[in-house]
Structure formats: structure tokens, C-alpha cells
Design a protein around this motif. Structure first.
Motif, mmCIF file in Angstrom:
data_model
loop_
_atom_site.group_PDB
_atom_site.id
_atom_site.type_symbol
_atom_site.label_atom_id
_atom_site.label_comp_id
_atom_site.label_asym_id
_atom_site.label_seq_id
_atom_site.Cartn_x
_atom_site.Cartn_y
_atom_site.Cartn_z
ATOM 1 N N SER A 1 0.806 -1.223 0.000
ATOM 2 C CA SER A 1 0.000 0.000 0.000
ATOM 3 C C SER A 1 0.838 1.271 0.000
ATOM 4 N N ILE A 2 2.140 1.130 0.032
ATOM 5 C CA ILE A 2 3.013 2.305 -0.116
ATOM 6 C C ILE A 2 2.891 2.861 -1.533
ATOM 7 N N TYR A 3 2.485 2.046 -2.465
ATOM 8 C CA TYR A 3 2.492 2.415 -3.881
ATOM 9 C C TYR A 3 1.071 2.519 -4.438
ATOM 10 N N GLY A 4 0.919 3.366 -5.433
ATOM 11 C CA GLY A 4 -0.320 3.424 -6.173
ATOM 12 C C GLY A 4 -0.304 2.424 -7.317
ATOM 13 N N GLY A 5 -1.488 2.185 -7.899
ATOM 14 C CA GLY A 5 -1.571 1.279 -9.036
ATOM 15 C C GLY A 5 -1.184 -0.144 -8.658
ATOM 16 N N PHE A 6 -0.390 -0.769 -9.514
ATOM 17 C CA PHE A 6 0.007 -2.166 -9.297
ATOM 18 C C PHE A 6 1.381 -2.232 -8.634
ATOM 19 N N SER A 7 1.525 -3.176 -7.705
ATOM 20 C CA SER A 7 2.821 -3.360 -7.057
ATOM 21 C C SER A 7 3.058 -4.834 -6.761
ATOM 22 N N ILE A 8 4.320 -5.175 -6.582
ATOM 23 C CA ILE A 8 4.723 -6.534 -6.223
ATOM 24 C C ILE A 8 5.458 -6.491 -4.892
ATOM 25 N N TRP A 9 5.039 -7.345 -3.971
ATOM 26 C CA TRP A 9 5.792 -7.576 -2.743
ATOM 27 C C TRP A 9 6.699 -8.767 -3.009
ATOM 28 N N HIS A 10 8.003 -8.505 -3.128
ATOM 29 C CA HIS A 10 9.002 -9.541 -3.375
ATOM 30 C C HIS A 10 9.240 -10.294 -2.067
ATOM 31 N N HIS A 11 9.053 -11.598 -2.090
ATOM 32 C CA HIS A 11 9.081 -12.341 -0.826
ATOM 33 C C HIS A 11 10.436 -12.269 -0.141
ATOM 34 N N GLY A 12 11.513 -12.276 -0.902
ATOM 35 C CA GLY A 12 12.835 -12.180 -0.295
ATOM 36 C C GLY A 12 13.126 -13.336 0.636
ATOM 37 N N HIS A 13 14.158 -13.156 1.458
ATOM 38 C CA HIS A 13 14.552 -14.205 2.396
ATOM 39 C C HIS A 13 14.888 -13.659 3.780
ATOM 40 N N ASP A 14 14.897 -12.316 3.913
ATOM 41 C CA ASP A 14 15.154 -11.704 5.209
ATOM 42 C C ASP A 14 14.569 -10.290 5.201
ATOM 43 N N ASP A 15 14.772 -9.568 6.293
ATOM 44 C CA ASP A 15 14.197 -8.222 6.407
ATOM 45 C C ASP A 15 14.651 -7.310 5.278
ATOM 46 N N GLU A 16 15.903 -7.396 4.920
ATOM 47 C CA GLU A 16 16.460 -6.495 3.917
ATOM 48 C C GLU A 16 15.879 -6.740 2.527
ATOM 49 N N SER A 17 15.577 -7.982 2.194
ATOM 50 C CA SER A 17 15.196 -8.324 0.816
ATOM 51 C C SER A 17 13.687 -8.471 0.611
ATOM 52 N N SER A 18 12.897 -8.335 1.674
ATOM 53 C CA SER A 18 11.453 -8.504 1.565
ATOM 54 C C SER A 18 10.758 -7.147 1.614
ATOM 55 N N TYR A 19 10.351 -6.662 0.455
ATOM 56 C CA TYR A 19 9.703 -5.347 0.341
ATOM 57 C C TYR A 19 8.945 -5.292 -0.976
ATOM 58 N N ALA A 20 8.134 -4.271 -1.126
ATOM 59 C CA ALA A 20 7.355 -4.113 -2.349
ATOM 60 C C ALA A 20 7.943 -3.013 -3.231
ATOM 61 N N THR A 21 7.681 -3.131 -4.522
ATOM 62 C CA THR A 21 8.021 -2.081 -5.487
ATOM 63 C C THR A 21 6.848 -1.908 -6.436
#
Length: 313
Positions: free
Chosen positions: A141-161
Motif C-alpha cells: 500500500s506504499i504504492y499506487g496502481g500495481f505493485s509486487i511484494w518480493h518475498h525475499g529471504h530476510d528483512d532487507e530483501s522482503s519489500y514491495a516495489t
């Protein structure tokens, strides 16, 4: 002076369902969503050196109990992570039915993450990581329109774009509000039990990895038929994994609407999706909204287009 932040709810087309790390909220699979203009939360955070604990008002009511504790834990996380010391008065107004499967926690924690850190000038990725710790879907929800939450493997790599694409101006989501009361069991509870006990869970994760690559391509093409059909299948797979542990969110009216849409979609492009709750969301384009609504005259509906990302009012 504190400022009010607005974040919109999002509805996943490829679902987030299950974690591999409960503490850091690392999901088992990536997810893809559409942020909606019709559902949102407005939040203001005012730090005060005189306070001895956080105070939380929701829709004008002083909140205690589990809801307050969840917010306090999130604020403690922010204070520990960024070296803040003051407690705060948090004032939120929620324009999403709570705990009904309409992503109220997504807009709530996205707004809180941004409002609590305005003076830190965090970028969107860092804010997304932070929002994830309040509610996984809030990362999107940080982003408008369409976004992907990349699952990652830890805190640093798990975020949306955000998905970089031409804006899809005429995509519409219609929420069918069958039951706006609290769900019989929370999504967190259902996700955890599914991941631990469902014989379908591994298959759900494996297929979701395939689904997300396809869905990203389909939304970039603005292909409502492919987007809708895949979103519908993905939602049914999610609910199948839950039903395998003898739990479900379906109500009789839910099933009636699913059957109705299955018939209508033989003629026009309209498709359903469902999250953790009995309410049904329909995906179509603006040209077909009136036709769809004619079939839903006895149902309370809210029609939304793509919404904005989190922003200061």
C-alpha cells in the motif's frame, strides 16, 4: 507539527498466503496487488515527550486491548529501529470495514509507517519494509496502481516495489460487501495453520511462483481477460489450501455471487477474487461496470479505480 497521512488499501491479484518467517513477516511467495481509491486510512502521529505510553484513537474512539497492543508493538519497533524515544498520540480514521477481508490492516499500517517516520525522510522501499512489520500486505500500500511484494529471504530483501507500466486507467474493482463484521478467524491465524497443516500448501506456493510472473506480464498488457482469469484461479487455490484444514470463509451469499459471476463472464470480462473473508471483489473494466451492477442490485457494492500511493494530505 504532525501531519495527516493517507494510505489506500490494496487487493492482491496474486495472493500473500503463508509465511516462512513469522517474526519478520517473510512470506512464502511473492504477491501482486492493485491499490484502490475507494478504501483508505488517514493517520496522524504526534510525538510528545510528556507521554508515558502510546495513545491510540480510531474513528474518534480511544482504543484499548489487542488493537492497541498491536499498534504499540509496531511503534516500539520503530523507536528501536530508528533510535526514537518519545511516545505518541496516534489518531486514525479508517474508511475500510475492519477485519472483513478488505485489507483494512494494509492501509492502516502503511499510513502509520509513513506518519510515524515523516521526519526521517525514508524512501519508499524502506517505508515498505517497515510497513511489512505491521501487516504484510501494508508493504504494497506504499504504492499506487500495481505493485509486487518480493518475498525475499530476510528483512532487507522482503519489500514491495511499484510495477513500471503504462497506467491502466479503466480497470475497476467492485467490492461486494456481503458481511462487514469481524471474520470468524483472523487471516494471520488461518495463514499459519494452512502453512503448518495443509497438504495443499506446498503446491500453492509452487504455483504462485509461476502465477506472479504471468500476472506481471498480463497487467502490463492491460489484458483484462488474462488478468481476471488468473486472479480468479489464484484466489480459488488460496481458499482450497485453507479448506484442506477444515476452515473456510465462504457464506451462502458468497457462493451465490461466485456462481452468478461465473455465468456472467461467459458474456463479458468480469472475474472474482477473494481474500480472507466472505466478501467478493470483482475485476472488470469501466465499460462493463453498469452491466455488472445491474446483476448485483440486492448487494451493497463499492466501485474503485486504481488508487494513489501513501501521501501526506
Amino acid at each position: 507539527m504532525s501531519k495527516t497521512v493517507r494510505a489506500h488499501a490494496n487487493i492482491a491479484l496474486i495472493k500473500y498466503w503463508g509465511k516462512v518467517d513469522e517474526v519478520n513477516r517473510i512470506p512464502a511467495n511473492s504477491s501482486l496487488s492493485l491499490t484502490l481509491d475507494g478504501f483508505y486510512t488517514d493517520t496522524k502521529v504526534t510525538y510528545d515527550a510528556q507521554l508515558t505510553e502510546d495513545i491510540f484513537y480510531l474513528d474518534g474512539v480511544l482504543i484499548e486491548g489487542k488493537e492497541k497492543i498491536r499498534v504499540q508493538k509496531f511503534m516500539d519497533y520503530i523507536r528501536n529501529k530508528y533510535g526514537l524515544s518519545e511516545y505518541a498520540t496516534i489518531t486514525s480514521n479508517n474508511h475500510v470495514p475492519k477485519a472483513a477481508g478488505l485489507a483494512s490492516s494494509a492501509s492502516a499500517f502503511a499510513a502509520l509507517a509513513k506518519a510515524a517516520t515523516l521526519d526521517l525522510n525514508l524512501d519508499d522501499i524502506e517505508t515498505s519494509r517497515l510497513a511489512r512489520m505491521g501487516s504484510g500486505s501494508a508493504s504494497r500500500s506504499i504504492y499506487g496502481g500495481f505493485s509486487i511484494w518480493h518475498h525475499g529471504h530476510d528483512d532487507e530483501s522482503s519489500y514491495a516495489t511499484a510495477i513500471e507500466m503504462e497506467p491502466w486507467e479503466d480497470i475497476v474493482m467492485i467490492a461486494c460487501l456481503i458481511n462487514e463484521s469481524t471474520k470468524p478467524f483472523t487471516s494471520s491465524e488461518a495463514m499459519y495453520e494452512t502453512s503448518q497443516n495443509s497438504v495443499y500448501f506446498d503446491a500453492w506456493v509452487t504455483q504462485s511462483h509461476k502465477d506472479i510472473a504471468l500476472m506481471e506480464a498480463y497487467v502490463k498488457e492491460h489484458d483484462i481477460k488474462k488478468v481476471g482469469a488468473l486472479a480468479q484461479e489464484n484466489a480459488l487455490r488460496m481458499h482450497a489450501s485453507l479448506m484442506a484444514i477444515n476452515k473456510w470463509y465462504f457464506e451462502p451469499e458468497t457462493i451465490r455471487i461466485l456462481n452468478l459471476i461465473r455465468e456472467i463472464q461467459k458474456e463479458i470480462p468480469v472475474y472474482f477474487t477473494m481474500d480472507a473473508g466472505p466478501n467478493v471483489k470483482l475485476i472488470t473494466t469501466q465499460a462493463y461496470v453498469d452491466t455488472v451492477l445491474k446483476h448485483l442490485k440486492d448487494i451493497k457494492t463499492i466501485t474503485s479505480k486504481a488508487g494513489k500511493g501513501v501521501h501526506v494530505l
